[in-house]
Write a protein that holds these residues in place. Structure first.
Motif, PDB file in Angstrom:
ATOM      1  N   HIS A   1       7.036  55.090 108.983  1.00 13.29           N
ATOM      2  CA  HIS A   1       6.877  53.776 108.358  1.00 13.29           C
ATOM      3  C   HIS A   1       5.441  53.295 108.489  1.00 13.29           C
ATOM      4  O   HIS A   1       4.664  53.816 109.291  1.00 13.29           O
TER       5      HIS A   1
ATOM      6  N   ASP B   1       3.830  49.604 109.418  1.00 15.11           N
ATOM      7  CA  ASP B   1       4.415  48.410 110.034  1.00 15.11           C
ATOM      8  C   ASP B   1       4.607  47.262 109.036  1.00 15.11           C
ATOM      9  O   ASP B   1       3.677  46.875 108.328  1.00 15.11           O
TER      10      ASP B   1
ATOM     11  N   TRP C   1      -4.298  51.215 114.982  1.00 14.39           N
ATOM     12  CA  TRP C   1      -4.149  52.007 113.765  1.00 14.39           C
ATOM     13  C   TRP C   1      -4.170  51.127 112.533  1.00 14.39           C
ATOM     14  O   TRP C   1      -3.980  49.917 112.593  1.00 14.39           O
TER      15      TRP C   1
ATOM     16  N   HIS D   1       3.525  56.145 110.490  1.00 15.67           N
ATOM     17  CA  HIS D   1       3.652  56.613 111.869  1.00 15.67           C
ATOM     18  C   HIS D   1       5.112  56.573 112.284  1.00 15.67           C
ATOM     19  O   HIS D   1       5.941  55.928 111.639  1.00 15.67           O
TER      20      HIS D   1
ATOM     21  N   ARG E   1       2.161  45.178 122.214  1.00 16.85           N
ATOM     22  CA  ARG E   1       1.706  45.341 120.840  1.00 16.85           C
ATOM     23  C   ARG E   1       1.289  44.011 120.228  1.00 16.85           C
ATOM     24  O   ARG E   1       1.914  42.981 120.472  1.00 16.85           O
TER      25      ARG E   1
HETATM   26 FE   LIG Z   1       5.530  50.922 113.882  1.00 15.18          FE
END
Ligand SMILES: [Fe+2]
Length: 287
Positions: free
Chosen positions: A99, A101, A250, A257, A272
């Motif tokens: 996917h 994000d 990223w 990913h 995150r």
């Molecule tokens: Fe992700």
């Protein structure tokens, strides 16, 4: 200390040495990090020792605050979410499908920063697939076939009440909140121009792309499956190994990913932050 960028040797990815993110980076360092990020698509800075404030400051230096639907933030830090799995957890692995994000949002996030805290001795690598390279390697006939097509994105497979993380998902340590809102759809070009590099990239994924606008279901699923198989071929993939203190950033606009398992019996914890697209760049570029 000068900045040193060491490419992974795979299709994307680089390690970056010589930056201490516990201190505010100078404008020159910020520019160097952005250049390395845009070039290598995913960069990782080892051996960092970061507070939540350090992480938040770094994320803000890369772009505006992003939103994180369906995952609750940690107490006192509304931008930070915990990517966590307990040693004895039996739930399906989080984010195991390829996917980009939150690609089901109107303006998907530019980037994601993820900071390793508790990292198992083995397993748990993140795989990244270079979607510039995937697009460029498509046969000319396929590139022509998908030119101008629009993908339909939705969070439903994961975050709807009947999704992987829905009502039947019990015992998960991550703070996921499923919702009917996951049935919403959003349209994005299947080939999308990166707003900063200007390069064309594939922008579909089995995680979030559920159809193609104006195309019958069977034909759409057939074409999407062909693209999903192609986009994650080994030639485009970089396998990212985590270590405690590794800060990874990223680019969601040119990568897909996925998570991997293989660390049963070990706790894994990372923090995150999602980085939104700059308003000046927040347009969807059709190729
Ligand atoms: Fe992700």
């Amino acid at each position: 200390m000068p900045i040193r960028v060491v490419p992974s040797g795979a299709s994307c990815g680089a390690l970056v040495y010589g930056v201490d993110l516990s201190k505010e980076p100078s404008k020159d360092v910020q520019c160097a990090l952005r250049a390395a990020w845009l070039t290598h698509q995913v960069i990782a800075l080892p051996d960092q020792s970061l507070s939540f404030e350090d992480l938040e400051r770094f994320a803000l230096s890369m772009g505006p605050a992003g939103q994180d639907p369906y995952i609750e933030s940690i107490a006192g830090h509304p931008r930070v979410i915990a990517v966590r799995r307990e040693a004895d957890e039996k739930t399906p692995l989080f984010a195991e499908s390829w996917h980009s994000d939150w690609s089901f949002l109107d303006t998907p996030p530019a980037g994601t920063a993820l900071y390793g805290v508790e990292i198992p001795p083995e397993g748990g690598d993140t795989l990244f697939a270079n979607q510039y390279a995937a697009y460029e390697a498509l046969p000319a006939a396929t590139r022509e076939r998908i030119a101008g097509l629009v993908g339909i994105h939705s969070a439903r497979r994961g975050y709807a009440p009947n999704g992987v993380y829905g009502a039947a998902d019990r015992g998960r340590s991550m703070a996921i909140v499923y919702s009917e809102s996951a049935f919403r759809i959003q349209r994005h070009p299947i080939v999308r121009r990166h707003p900063e590099t200007g390069r064309a990239a594939l922008f579909v994924s089995p995680g979030y792309t559920i159809g193609i606008e104006g195309m019958l279901e069977e034909e759409a699923q057939s074409l999407l499956t062909e693209l999903f198989v192609h986009q994650s071929e080994p030639a485009f993939v970089y396998r990212h190994r985590w270590t405690p203190g590794l800060l990874t950033l990223w680019d969601n606009r040119c990568l897909v990913h996925r998570a991997t398992g293989g660390y049963e019996g070990h706790r894994r914890l990372l923090y995150r932050i999602t980085i939104a697209e700059s308003p000046a760049l927040a347009r969807t570029g059709e190729v």
